[in-house]
Scaffold this active site. Structure first.
Site, PDB file in Angstrom:
ATOM      1  N   CYS A  95      30.581  57.125  47.414  1.00  0.00           N
ATOM      2  CA  CYS A  95      30.284  58.407  46.767  1.00  0.00           C
ATOM      3  C   CYS A  95      28.801  58.654  46.539  1.00  0.00           C
ATOM      4  O   CYS A  95      28.401  59.776  46.263  1.00  0.00           O
ATOM      5  CB  CYS A  95      31.052  58.530  45.472  1.00  0.00           C
ATOM      6  SG  CYS A  95      30.909  57.101  44.413  1.00  0.00           S
ATOM      7  N   HIS A 144      40.217  58.477  43.691  1.00  0.00           N
ATOM      8  CA  HIS A 144      40.058  59.142  44.985  1.00  0.00           C
ATOM      9  C   HIS A 144      40.727  58.327  46.094  1.00  0.00           C
ATOM     10  O   HIS A 144      40.830  57.101  45.997  1.00  0.00           O
ATOM     11  CB  HIS A 144      38.571  59.290  45.337  1.00  0.00           C
ATOM     12  CG  HIS A 144      37.859  60.318  44.529  1.00  0.00           C
ATOM     13  ND1 HIS A 144      36.719  60.041  43.822  1.00  0.00           N
ATOM     14  CD2 HIS A 144      38.108  61.641  44.337  1.00  0.00           C
ATOM     15  CE1 HIS A 144      36.293  61.151  43.217  1.00  0.00           C
ATOM     16  NE2 HIS A 144      37.126  62.127  43.506  1.00  0.00           N
TER      17      HIS A 144
HETATM   18  C1  CIR Z   1      33.810  61.251  38.578  1.00  0.00           C
HETATM   19  O1  CIR Z   1      34.736  60.889  37.841  1.00  0.00           O
HETATM   20  O2  CIR Z   1      33.830  62.291  39.194  1.00  0.00           O
HETATM   21  C2  CIR Z   1      32.602  60.350  38.682  1.00  0.00           C
HETATM   22  N1  CIR Z   1      32.320  59.741  37.425  1.00  0.00           N
HETATM   23  C3  CIR Z   1      32.814  59.302  39.732  1.00  0.00           C
HETATM   24  C4  CIR Z   1      32.971  59.882  41.086  1.00  0.00           C
HETATM   25  C5  CIR Z   1      33.170  58.858  42.140  1.00  0.00           C
HETATM   26  N2  CIR Z   1      33.324  59.484  43.390  1.00  0.00           N
HETATM   27  C6  CIR Z   1      33.895  58.918  44.431  1.00  0.00           C
HETATM   28  O3  CIR Z   1      34.390  57.807  44.372  1.00  0.00           O
HETATM   29  N3  CIR Z   1      33.955  59.628  45.552  1.00  0.00           N
END
Ligand code: CIR
Length: 273
Positions: A252, A165
């Site tokens: 997140c 991201h």
């Molecule tokens: C994903 O791959 O969507 C989750 N395992 C991790 C999301 C992390 N989100 C973020 O950094 N905004």
């Protein structure tokens, strides 16, 4: 609308399914109990930074639901249910509509494309949205339309290749200052900002969060802490190693916001702290 001052942080306790969370590598699964312990420390750090923490409740059918930031964007008095780019996460946005309504009244739904909230950086001047494997131009255009009534300009930028991201590689420190990896800063997207660079070897610290007067930094990045303290920021270190096992970081795991219905209209979920 300030990019750093908030009254609330909305979180979602992880369910046991977090061990099946998406990840790019093939490292070990997170340990559920240790993830819970870290999540509770994270919540306490948010409380200590002066926000009311609200637990939206676990969604065990969605392994990655603890990463609430990807399914919604809360900016000013507006809440937008996003369209996460990973198919296994799409349903999280529907849950967000119901969860955010008590706090924001109407919840706008993104109506096209895909946007993960991790690709959205709200600064004091604008909203930068990085195209990534999860966020596409159609989604960015739809988000720009949703934010236009708030007078918030959206700028489409690129998330570096191989980076999950945009905010994996940067964070807002104040109205005009960002913290970023050298690689992202070199792309020129922050030319209108003062930039503090993540020290070499500590690029993973870039996913930090400024919450009111505090900067929360993931543990394991001493040079980053030194740099921020030298620049005058109050730093608090938070463990998030088990979130990192499934590519999660500090930003997140919460939606930092100032909802217009401060008590959730009396129908919202209970406070955890
Ligand atoms: C994903 O791959 O969507 C989750 N395992 C991790 C999301 C992390 N989100 C973020 O950094 N905004």
């Amino acid at each position: 609308m300030s990019p750093i001052r908030f009254t609330h942080a909305l979180v979602r306790t992880p369910g046991p399914s977090i061990v099946h969370g998406l990840r790019a590598g093939d490292g070990p699964d997170p340990d559920f109990d240790q993830f819970l312990t870290e999540h509770s420390g994270y919540q306490q750090a948010l409380v200590d930074a002066g926000v009311q923490v609200v637990d939206l409740g676990a969604l065990n059918q969605f392994p990655d639901a603890v990463f609430v930031e990807d399914a919604a964007l809360c900016v000013g008095e507006l809440a937008v249910a996003l369209r996460p780019g990973a198919p296994s996460r799409a349903g999280e946005a529907d849950a967000m509509v119901d969860d955010l309504r008590p706090w924001f009244g109407e919840v706008v739904r993104l109506n096209a494309g895909h946007v993960d909230g991790g690709d959205v950086l709200v600064t004091g001047k604008e909203v930068l949205v990085g195209c990534s494997a999860r966020t596409n131009p159609a989604g960015v255009a739809a988000l720009a339309e949703a934010l236009a009534p708030q007078g918030l300009p959206v700028r489409l930028v690129d998330t570096p290749a191989g980076v999950l991201h945009f905010k994996t590689a940067c964070a807002v420190l104040d109205d005009t200052t960002v913290f970023a990896t050298r690689r992202l800063a070199d792309s020129g997207c922050f030319d209108r900002y003062r930039v503090l660079l993540a020290p070499d070897g500590e690029e993973a610290a870039a996913n930090l969060i400024r919450v009111n007067d505090t900067v929360l930094v993931r543990s394991g990045f001493p040079h980053t802490c030194d740099e921020l303290r030298a620049a005058g920021y109050a730093v608090v270190v938070v463990d998030a190693d088990h979130a990192a096992r499934v590519d999660g970081g500090l930003s997140c795991m919460s939606l930092r916001c100032t909802p217009p219905i401060a008590a959730g209209n009396g129908t919202g979920p209970g406070y955890t702290a």
